[in-house]
Design a protein around this motif. Structure first.
Motif, mmCIF file in Angstrom:
data_model
loop_
_atom_site.group_PDB
_atom_site.id
_atom_site.type_symbol
_atom_site.label_atom_id
_atom_site.label_comp_id
_atom_site.label_asym_id
_atom_site.label_seq_id
_atom_site.Cartn_x
_atom_site.Cartn_y
_atom_site.Cartn_z
ATOM 1 N N ALA A 253 0.820 -1.058 -0.213
ATOM 2 C CA ALA A 253 0.007 -0.057 -0.179
ATOM 3 C C ALA A 253 1.059 1.177 0.150
ATOM 4 O O ALA A 253 0.500 1.991 -0.625
ATOM 5 C CB ALA A 253 -1.434 0.122 1.454
ATOM 6 N N GLU A 260 -6.431 1.453 -1.619
ATOM 7 C CA GLU A 260 -7.258 1.265 -0.658
ATOM 8 C C GLU A 260 -7.638 -0.018 -0.517
ATOM 9 O O GLU A 260 -8.162 -0.470 -0.838
ATOM 10 C CB GLU A 260 -7.953 2.783 0.304
ATOM 11 C CG GLU A 260 -9.103 2.099 -0.555
ATOM 12 C CD GLU A 260 -10.206 4.059 -0.164
ATOM 13 O OE1 GLU A 260 -10.200 4.162 1.060
ATOM 14 O OE2 GLU A 260 -10.909 4.933 -1.225
ATOM 15 N N TYR A 261 -7.821 -0.218 1.231
ATOM 16 C CA TYR A 261 -8.717 -1.605 1.860
ATOM 17 C C TYR A 261 -9.329 -1.683 3.479
ATOM 18 O O TYR A 261 -8.442 -0.288 3.641
ATOM 19 C CB TYR A 261 -7.648 -3.112 1.275
ATOM 20 C CG TYR A 261 -6.466 -2.265 2.544
ATOM 21 C CD1 TYR A 261 -5.891 -2.422 1.933
ATOM 22 C CD2 TYR A 261 -6.406 -3.091 3.470
ATOM 23 C CE1 TYR A 261 -4.061 -1.874 2.734
ATOM 24 C CE2 TYR A 261 -5.163 -2.712 4.130
ATOM 25 C CZ TYR A 261 -3.927 -2.543 3.789
ATOM 26 O OH TYR A 261 -2.896 -2.389 4.472
#
Ligand code: ADP
Ligand code: MG
Length: 515
Positions: A253, A260-261
């Motif tokens: 990331a 995005e998570y």
């Protein structure tokens, strides 16, 4: 040497001791940890972006599609919110010419077409109501009309988000160069949009993750399932990991390699790809039969755990062991030979057909192991019939059948004990055993739930008992074995994929609120 002694000697080659099992668990833990830190490790430990498991109270209508090898399956699943569901399904074969089409569009347009006919057939009111609203309402789609869909895509993909993943390569006879490197969810969504269907591709689904989700929804009580494991043609497992332990995800990331998570639950399901556990064979058992099977396989040195555990390979191991026995000492071992056919109730001499599958690679299906290992018939008649039917060995003696049964059982038992290594390591790493038991260890709060699927675990006699026996031999588990509840989880690509769509839709909403 008598046949029985020879058979015992071969069976002993498959022994996997308590000490071996414990060594296996230690190595499994090491490879699990390594896979969470960096890429390119033996076990891939793939983050799935699925950040919660269901507890059985989830409700709603969801869709799932499954592009496997030969068929395309479409289904809708009504989750009743009480661990039960109803499912509607349709299945069509993929036309051969589409498997090697010029463009990805041709294949994905076909898939979208199937979704359209499914909706027209099974959700007529919903579909036409939506169509009418879109036409009269200037093309706007109401959020509540949209079906969230889980897409099980059983080809190698590089997943970069809950509903984003690029195709690495085709397998199983598919070959559409144009699709390589493209996001398969977007390919499907574009064609769905072209047909103006009220469907959103909410999640890209791995079938093992589907198994975990399906089990977590249907299992008794509200305890979330820890692990979903498949022991079918192949073997694999997916489990719930703490997000802060998946350090490679954070790194990716930071480098901007992934989108995005959702981080709100502090957990994420990890797809272990444990079939490739210990490819270098630092601890896995290795008999001459395992060795030649691997050497003559299409992928030597790869999937070494799977080659000792799953349905695709166990029959072949037994075939090689029997063949070696038959050929030993220039044919002196009395296996499938007349010397001990004096007990032969068919009053004829044993004969191996020239064209016998015993002499052919992959000639023996793993279901044979279940037949032989579980044979309690008088004079092992069932095994002798199976030898005739599957290997063209007619009028085998009782002694022959006893030898075959012993070797089959040894290979099956080793597989179950190896399976226990994987389950044990994941149970231990979860830390759930350290949470003190409420009662005697079997009450709902104490249970550590594991979902399993696949013909091997379902049909091999006593597979679960053999796994449990090994679990009790493992330091760090021992008598706590009784806290591990193992249950069959069916239909990962149907109900499991629908549940992933549900979780994904929640995540997507949560993230758009946060943004
Ligand atoms: P898949 O893995 O493709 O979803 P299955 O779970 O049915 O399918 O597993 C198929 C594998 O299980 C095959 O390798 C087959 O040899 C093996 N198998 C089928 N029947 C049995 C049985 N009765 N006992 C043990 N193995 C079996
Ligand atoms: Mg299956």
């Amino acid at each position: 040497m008598a046949l029985a002694d020879e058979a015992r000697r071969v069976a002993a080659e498959f022994e996997y001791s308590a000490e071996d099992v414990n060594k296996g668990v230690r190595e499994f833990l090491r490879e699990m940890d390594e896979g969470l830190v960096k890429d390119g490790t033996s076990m891939s430990q793939i983050p799935t972006y699925v950040t919660a498991v269901p507890n059985g109270t989830e409700k709603g209508l969801y869709m799932a599609v499954d592009l496997g090898g030969t068929n395309f399956r479409v289904c809708s699943v009504q989750l009743h919110g009480n661990t039960t569901f109803s499912i509607k399904t349709s299945k069509v074969p993929i036309p051969r010419e589409l498997m090697t089409a010029e463009t990805a569009k041709e294949l994905f347009a076909f898939l979208a077409k199937q979704i359209e006919s499914f909706l027209k057939q099974h959700h007529e009111d919903h579909y036409f109501g939506h169509l009418e609203r879109v036409e009269t309402g200037g093309g706007t789609v109401r959020e509540e009309d949209i079906f969230d869909l889980g897409f099980t895509f059983s080809f190698p993909v590089h997943q970069i988000g809950i509903n984003r993943g690029t195709l690495i390569r085709w397998t199983k006879g598919f070959n559409i160069a144009d699709a390589i490197g493209k996001d398969v969810c977007k390919l499907l969504q574009d064609e769905i949009d072209e047909l103006k269907l009220p469907v959103r591709v909410a999640a890209l689904v791995n079938d093992t993750v589907g198994t975990l989700m399906a089990r977590s929804y249907t299992s008794p009580g509200k305890t979330g399932t820890l692990l979903g494991a498949i022991f079918g043609t192949g073997t694999n497992g997916a489990y719930v990991e703490k997000l802060d332990r998946i350090t490679k995800l954070k790194k990716a990331a930071e480098k901007g390699e992934i989108g995005e998570y959702d981080q709100s639950t502090g957990e994420m399901i990890v797809n272990t790809e444990w079939g490739s556990f210990d490819n270098p064979l630092s601890i896995l058992p290795n008999t001459p039969y395992d060795e030649s099977l691997d050497k003559e396989s299409v992928n030597p040195g790869i999937q070494m755990f799977e080659k000792r555990v799953s349905g695709m390979f166990l029959g072949e191991i037994v075939r090689r062991a029997l063949l070696a026995l038959l050929e030993k000492d220039g044919g002196k071992v009395p296996l499938f030979r007349d010397e001990n056919s004096n007990m032969n109730d068919m009053h004829t001499t044993t004969n191996i057909h020239d064209n016998s599958n015993l002499f052919k690679q992959w000639g023996l299906d793993t279901s044979f192991l279940s037949t032989a290992a579980g044979d309690a018939s008088q004079g092992l008649k069932i095994t002798r019939q199976a030898l005739n039917r599957e290997l063209g060995i007619s009028a085998a003696s009782i002694e022959d059948a006893e030898a075959v049964k012993l070797i089959s059982a040894a290979v099956g038992k080793r597989a179950a004990r190896l399976a226990a290594v994987a389950i044990a390591a994941i149970v231990i790493r979860s830390g759930r055993l350290e949470i003190a038991t409420v009662g005697d260890g079997t009450s709902e709060e104490d249970v550590i739930d594991v979902g399993v699927d696949g013909s091997l675990v379902e049909f091999y006699p006593g597979f679960e008992d053999l796994m449990r026996e090994a679990l009790r031999e493992i330091d760090g588990i021992k008598e706590q074995e009784k806290r591990v509840r193992i249950g069959i989880a069916k239909d990962g690509s149907g109900v499991g994929a629908s549940l992933i769509a549900l979780v994904a839709a929640k995540q997507i909403r949560r993230m758009s609120v946060a943004a």
